[in-house]
Design an enzyme around this catalytic site. Structure first.
Site, PDB file in Angstrom:
ATOM      1  N   SER A 276       0.788  -1.229   0.000  1.00  0.00           N
ATOM      2  CA  SER A 276       0.000   0.000   0.000  1.00  0.00           C
ATOM      3  C   SER A 276       0.819   1.277   0.000  1.00  0.00           C
ATOM      4  O   SER A 276       0.375   2.290  -0.515  1.00  0.00           O
ATOM      5  CB  SER A 276      -0.934   0.014   1.197  1.00  0.00           C
ATOM      6  OG  SER A 276      -0.200   0.136   2.389  1.00  0.00           O
TER       7      SER A 276
ATOM      8  N   HIS B 120      -5.313  -4.222  -1.381  1.00  0.00           N
ATOM      9  CA  HIS B 120      -5.177  -3.062  -2.282  1.00  0.00           C
ATOM     10  C   HIS B 120      -5.320  -3.453  -3.748  1.00  0.00           C
ATOM     11  O   HIS B 120      -4.901  -2.702  -4.625  1.00  0.00           O
ATOM     12  CB  HIS B 120      -3.849  -2.352  -2.023  1.00  0.00           C
ATOM     13  CG  HIS B 120      -3.813  -1.727  -0.670  1.00  0.00           C
ATOM     14  ND1 HIS B 120      -4.384  -0.498  -0.393  1.00  0.00           N
ATOM     15  CD2 HIS B 120      -3.350  -2.199   0.512  1.00  0.00           C
ATOM     16  CE1 HIS B 120      -4.244  -0.228   0.890  1.00  0.00           C
ATOM     17  NE2 HIS B 120      -3.618  -1.246   1.466  1.00  0.00           N
TER      18      HIS B 120
ATOM     19  N   LYS C  76     -12.211  -0.870   0.665  1.00  0.00           N
ATOM     20  CA  LYS C  76     -11.393   0.007  -0.197  1.00  0.00           C
ATOM     21  C   LYS C  76     -12.056   0.076  -1.576  1.00  0.00           C
ATOM     22  O   LYS C  76     -13.009   0.822  -1.735  1.00  0.00           O
ATOM     23  CB  LYS C  76      -9.953  -0.477  -0.199  1.00  0.00           C
ATOM     24  CG  LYS C  76      -9.373  -0.445   1.244  1.00  0.00           C
ATOM     25  CD  LYS C  76      -7.892  -0.642   1.296  1.00  0.00           C
ATOM     26  CE  LYS C  76      -7.368  -0.925   2.692  1.00  0.00           C
ATOM     27  NZ  LYS C  76      -7.397   0.190   3.626  1.00  0.00           N
TER      28      LYS C  76
END
Ligand code: PMP
Length: 406
Positions: free
Chosen positions: A187, A215, A246
């Site tokens: 990340s 991610h 996310k």
């Protein structure tokens, strides 16, 4: 007994080092990512450039209507732990959606990605007899804490260093249980692990693999299954872990793996068993988001274009950033106080919100502004961001890459 004085001194030290975290107080605008109202100091509208709602799905109409519908139909909370009345049909459907996403037999939901790593990795490492965990040096805190908590033996391999990983694996008896824990997209630097080669080593040395795709899910692969999907590797990875908070824009975490592995974690992981299940509306929203991104590649394609555009514009003015193959653009400042100053001035003078990333999240001397362009940042947003960075870079006398002199 009162420890307030001790707490205050520890916090003052953080402040002196420029590492004290100040939260932005934001009110996101419904249906209008990346705009928000900031309530820090003066109330003003800002453009968010550091969100992990990478594709703006947290404001997508499909997600919002699925959440509204579920809320209206079944109410607010799940009403209990998964075991005691908290497994609703929305949870069951979401787990099926996730198993399908990763082409695995089963999936298991947790209340966050953090909890999924802590609980699943911790339980596997603790309960598989004599398990050795081989952990990438840059693994996320949630994995590190899970491994520590398990009390299993842990060896750390240098970040993405296959030779080091092989050296550690080769030193172990073939029959010993081994679990390689790593991420796909890291990340803070935005680099990507060599998953195929890690799977080769796992197969050669008889190890299991635990891959954090937090991610990457929603963002890579033809159906958003992550880097392992993009590279045709999902079947070779033992456990794929992801988040719903996310790219999917909602909240929650999960693992996808074999039926037996998921059932084992379901049955032994305290972080799964002894906590209230996610609200059903959250599960419904996440499922809608996954379904949308399975069918639509438009958001992924558009995000790629925006990322390329921002990178090219930064290159043109010599603003240093890590050159990586992902959607994360770490703009390197290299000083905690300047990093915080840049962030403050971007917010105050330009209505641009980018949280400074300082130690201990990243090593000292690599402080940065972590920029995450989304499909819905406009050309005007990009102009404003690049113009502001150019002005501030000069003002703060920060180093530029040689390209700027051309
Ligand atoms: N894994 C990684 C690599 C992360 O960066 C994060 C959060 N930043 C997590 C897990 C935790 O995910 P969540 O935010 O859903 O708790």
């Amino acid at each position: 007994m009162n420890y307030d004085g001790y707490f205050a001194r520890a916090l003052a030290q953080l402040q002196d080092e420029g590492n004290y975290r100040v939260f932005a107080d934001l009110e996101r605008h419904r249906g209008n990512f990346p705009q928000a109202t900031s309530h820090c100091g003066q109330t003003r509208d800002v453009t968010i450039w550091c969100s992990n709602d990478y594709l703006g799905m947290g404001q997508h109409p499909d997600v919002l209507s699925a959440m509204h519908e579920a809320l209206d139909k079944v109410g607010a909370g799940a009403g209990g732990t998964r075991n005691i009345s908290g497994t609703t049909h929305h949870h069951v459907l979401l787990e099926a959606e996730l198993a399908d996403l990763h082409n695995k037999e089963a999936a298991l939901l947790f209340t966050s990605g953090y909890v999924s790593n802590w609980a699943a990795l911790g339980t596997l490492a603790a309960r598989i007899p004599d398990c050795l965990v081989l952990s990438d040096a840059l693994n996320h805190a949630s994995m590190i804490e899970g491994i520590r908590h398990s009390k299993a033996e842990r060896q750390i391999w240098r970040h993405n260093d296959l030779a080091h990983l092989e050296e550690l694996l080769a030193a172990q008896p073939l029959e010993r249980a081994k679990l390689i824990a790593f991420e796909s997209v890291y990340s803070m630097d935005g680099d990507i692990a060599p998953i195929a080669e890690i799977c080769d080593l796992a197969e050669k040395y008889n190890a299991m693999t635990y891959l954090d795709e937090v991610h990457a899910v929603g963002l890579y692969g033809p159906r958003g299954g992550g880097i392992a999907e993009r590279e045709g590797l999902m079947d070779r990875v033992t456990v794929i872990e992801g988040t719903l908070g996310k790219a999917y824009g909602v909240m929650g975490g999960y693992i996808a793996a074999s039926v037996d592995l998921c059932d084992f974690v379901r049955s032994f992981a305290s972080g799964f068993i002894f906590t209230t299940a996610l609200p059903p509306a959250v599960a419904a929203g996440a499922a809608a988001s996954i379904r949308h991104l399975k069918a639509s590649a438009a958001e992924r394609a558009s995000q790629k274009e925006k990322v390329a555009e921002v990178r090219a514009r930064l290159d043109a003015i010599g603003i240093p950033h890590i050159d990586n193959p992902s959607h994360i653009i770490p703009v390197m400042v290299g000083d905690p106080v300047k990093c915080k100053y840049l962030s403050d001035i971007l917010m105050r003078d330009y209505g641009i919100y980018i949280q400074p990333i300082n130690y201990p999240t990243v090593p000292k001397g690599t402080e940065r502004l972590r920029i995450t362009p989304s499909p819905v940042h406009s050309d005007a947003d990009i102009d404003c961001l690049v113009g502001a960075l150019e002005t501030l870079w000069t003002q703060c006398q920060l180093a530029r890459l040689p390209m700027a002199a051309q």
